[in-house]
Design a protein around this motif. Structure first.
Motif, mmCIF file in Angstrom:
data_model
loop_
_atom_site.group_PDB
_atom_site.id
_atom_site.type_symbol
_atom_site.label_atom_id
_atom_site.label_comp_id
_atom_site.label_asym_id
_atom_site.label_seq_id
_atom_site.Cartn_x
_atom_site.Cartn_y
_atom_site.Cartn_z
ATOM 1 N N CYS A 65 0.823 -1.217 0.000
ATOM 2 C CA CYS A 65 0.000 0.000 0.000
ATOM 3 C C CYS A 65 0.857 1.268 0.000
ATOM 4 O O CYS A 65 0.318 2.374 -0.034
ATOM 5 N N HIS A 66 2.192 1.097 0.043
ATOM 6 C CA HIS A 66 3.138 2.219 0.041
ATOM 7 C C HIS A 66 2.894 3.171 1.219
ATOM 8 O O HIS A 66 3.114 4.378 1.111
ATOM 9 N N GLY A 67 2.435 2.611 2.324
ATOM 10 C CA GLY A 67 2.286 3.386 3.551
ATOM 11 C C GLY A 67 3.330 2.967 4.561
ATOM 12 O O GLY A 67 4.047 1.970 4.383
ATOM 13 N N TYR A 68 3.431 3.735 5.640
ATOM 14 C CA TYR A 68 4.361 3.371 6.708
ATOM 15 C C TYR A 68 3.804 3.811 8.059
ATOM 16 O O TYR A 68 2.966 4.711 8.146
ATOM 17 N N LEU A 69 4.284 3.130 9.083
ATOM 18 C CA LEU A 69 3.948 3.451 10.461
ATOM 19 C C LEU A 69 5.229 3.434 11.268
ATOM 20 O O LEU A 69 6.040 2.510 11.128
ATOM 21 N N LYS A 70 5.429 4.434 12.100
ATOM 22 C CA LYS A 70 6.608 4.444 12.960
ATOM 23 C C LYS A 70 6.433 3.462 14.115
ATOM 24 O O LYS A 70 5.325 3.283 14.643
ATOM 25 N N LEU A 71 7.543 2.852 14.511
ATOM 26 C CA LEU A 71 7.574 1.938 15.643
ATOM 27 C C LEU A 71 8.624 2.417 16.636
ATOM 28 O O LEU A 71 9.749 2.741 16.259
ATOM 29 N N LEU A 72 8.256 2.441 17.908
ATOM 30 C CA LEU A 72 9.166 2.796 18.990
ATOM 31 C C LEU A 72 9.569 1.520 19.708
ATOM 32 O O LEU A 72 8.718 0.778 20.209
ATOM 33 N N TYR A 73 10.872 1.250 19.773
ATOM 34 C CA TYR A 73 11.405 0.045 20.400
ATOM 35 C C TYR A 73 11.862 0.381 21.818
ATOM 36 O O TYR A 73 12.894 1.030 22.023
ATOM 37 N N LEU A 74 11.090 -0.054 22.809
ATOM 38 C CA LEU A 74 11.404 0.279 24.199
ATOM 39 C C LEU A 74 12.671 -0.423 24.681
ATOM 40 O O LEU A 74 13.270 0.010 25.666
ATOM 41 N N GLU A 75 13.079 -1.490 24.016
ATOM 42 C CA GLU A 75 14.339 -2.130 24.382
ATOM 43 C C GLU A 75 15.511 -1.174 24.166
ATOM 44 O O GLU A 75 16.507 -1.215 24.884
ATOM 45 N N GLN A 76 15.370 -0.284 23.175
ATOM 46 C CA GLN A 76 16.417 0.693 22.895
ATOM 47 C C GLN A 76 16.266 1.955 23.736
ATOM 48 O O GLN A 76 17.261 2.625 24.030
ATOM 49 N N ARG A 77 15.037 2.285 24.119
ATOM 50 C CA ARG A 77 14.802 3.465 24.954
ATOM 51 C C ARG A 77 13.665 3.132 25.929
ATOM 52 O O ARG A 77 12.490 3.306 25.629
ATOM 53 N N SER A 78 14.022 2.658 27.100
ATOM 54 C CA SER A 78 13.027 2.116 28.026
ATOM 55 C C SER A 78 12.061 3.170 28.545
ATOM 56 O O SER A 78 10.944 2.846 28.953
ATOM 57 N N ASP A 79 12.483 4.442 28.549
ATOM 58 C CA ASP A 79 11.599 5.501 29.049
ATOM 59 C C ASP A 79 10.867 6.221 27.918
ATOM 60 O O ASP A 79 10.242 7.262 28.130
ATOM 61 N N GLY A 80 10.903 5.671 26.708
ATOM 62 C CA GLY A 80 10.312 6.342 25.565
ATOM 63 C C GLY A 80 8.792 6.293 25.570
ATOM 64 O O GLY A 80 8.180 5.444 26.229
ATOM 65 N N GLU A 81 8.173 7.216 24.867
ATOM 66 C CA GLU A 81 6.729 7.191 24.619
ATOM 67 C C GLU A 81 6.482 7.753 23.231
ATOM 68 O O GLU A 81 7.267 8.539 22.704
ATOM 69 N N CYS A 82 5.363 7.342 22.633
ATOM 70 C CA CYS A 82 5.190 7.488 21.189
ATOM 71 C C CYS A 82 5.063 8.932 20.707
ATOM 72 O O CYS A 82 5.595 9.281 19.656
#
Length: 261
Positions: free
Chosen positions: A222-239
């Motif tokens: 569909c030539h679309g994309y969605l961002k993914l946040l990997y908490l293993e790389q940044r444990s305190d991250g939020e989207c």
């Protein structure tokens, strides 16, 4: 998170502005104004038939969310930036009908129907209202079974802002989509496009020279994309903050012919 990520101009100034937006949202969530009650029968019927109980396309045409927008405008503090001040004044002075028209256009993705300078602030009021309502339904929603492969939020029907890959306990390695409106999260299997459900050769892209905690899942179908946040790389991250701080990744995906869903 936004304050922490706001290191480089000019993006840093924008992230600090939005940090203030989020603090004002939290203040109103902690002490919400009196808001007209939602239609209890409509909520019950929606839950019984597996429909979003806080359907955005319905509630945005009613007036209750504007009470929370007004409460946020009363709380929000910003520095003496004339453009920001003018946008807030315009939003504050607009009548109920005009705000409703802007809200309907924004949630429908018809961005040409909303003055660009109002989008962050109108969006903040909409997020605040739906998150407030979601808290009120939390116990009833937690009792529901997993929704399955839903590409839109099971609570309000809005599209996901991003996905988050969990990294602890029984949720380790699972992906949850994060709603762009009410902030609900729902499980969605990995290695499958969250828009068209294709599993064909998905690609995972990140900007060279940047941390790998945020990647774009690109779908060749569909030539679309969605961002993914990997908490293993940044444990305190939020989207939300991770999304806003990775605008260079959006530009890269646009250059490669992919569009954000």
């Amino acid at each position: 998170q936004l304050d922490t990520l706001a290191t480089d101009p000019p993006l840093g100034d924008y992230l600090r502005l939005l940090a203030g937006v989020c603090r004002a949202q939290q203040q109103v969530l902690d002490q919400p104004p009196a808001v007209p009650a939602l239609n209890a029968r409509r909520i019950q019927e929606s839950l019984a038939h597996g429909l979003p109980p806080l359907a955005a396309d319905t509630l945005v045409r009613e007036s209750a969310w504007q009470h929370l927008l007004d409460a946020w405008l009363d709380v929000f503090y910003t520095a003496d930036n004339p453009m920001v001040r003018a946008a807030l004044t315009r939003l504050h002075r607009a009548d109920e009908t005009q705000r409703r028209a802007w809200g309907v256009a924004l949630l429908a993705g018809q961005y040409e129907g909303v003055p660009a300078e109002l989008v962050p602030f109108l969006g903040a009021g909409l997020q605040l209202a739906w998150t407030h309502w979601l808290f009120g339904l939390r116990e009833r929603l937690e009792a529901l079974p997993e929704p399955g492969e839903l590409t839109h939020c099971p609570c309000c029907g809005a599209p996901p802002m991003a996905g988050v890959i969990r990294h602890r306990g029984k949720l380790n390695g699972l992906r949850y989509l994060v709603c762009s409106l009410c902030s609900a999260e729902w499980h969605f299997v990995r290695l499958k496009c969250s828009h068209c459900l294709s599993t064909r050769e998905l690609d995972y892209v990140h900007r060279d020279g940047t941390p790998g905690d945020v990647k774009a899942e690109a779908c060749p179908s569909c030539h679309g994309y969605l961002k993914l946040l990997y908490l293993e790389q940044r444990s305190d991250g939020e989207c939300l903050s991770a999304d806003l701080a990775s605008l260079e990744l959006d530009m890269l995906m646009n250059e490669q012919g992919f569009h954000r869903l």
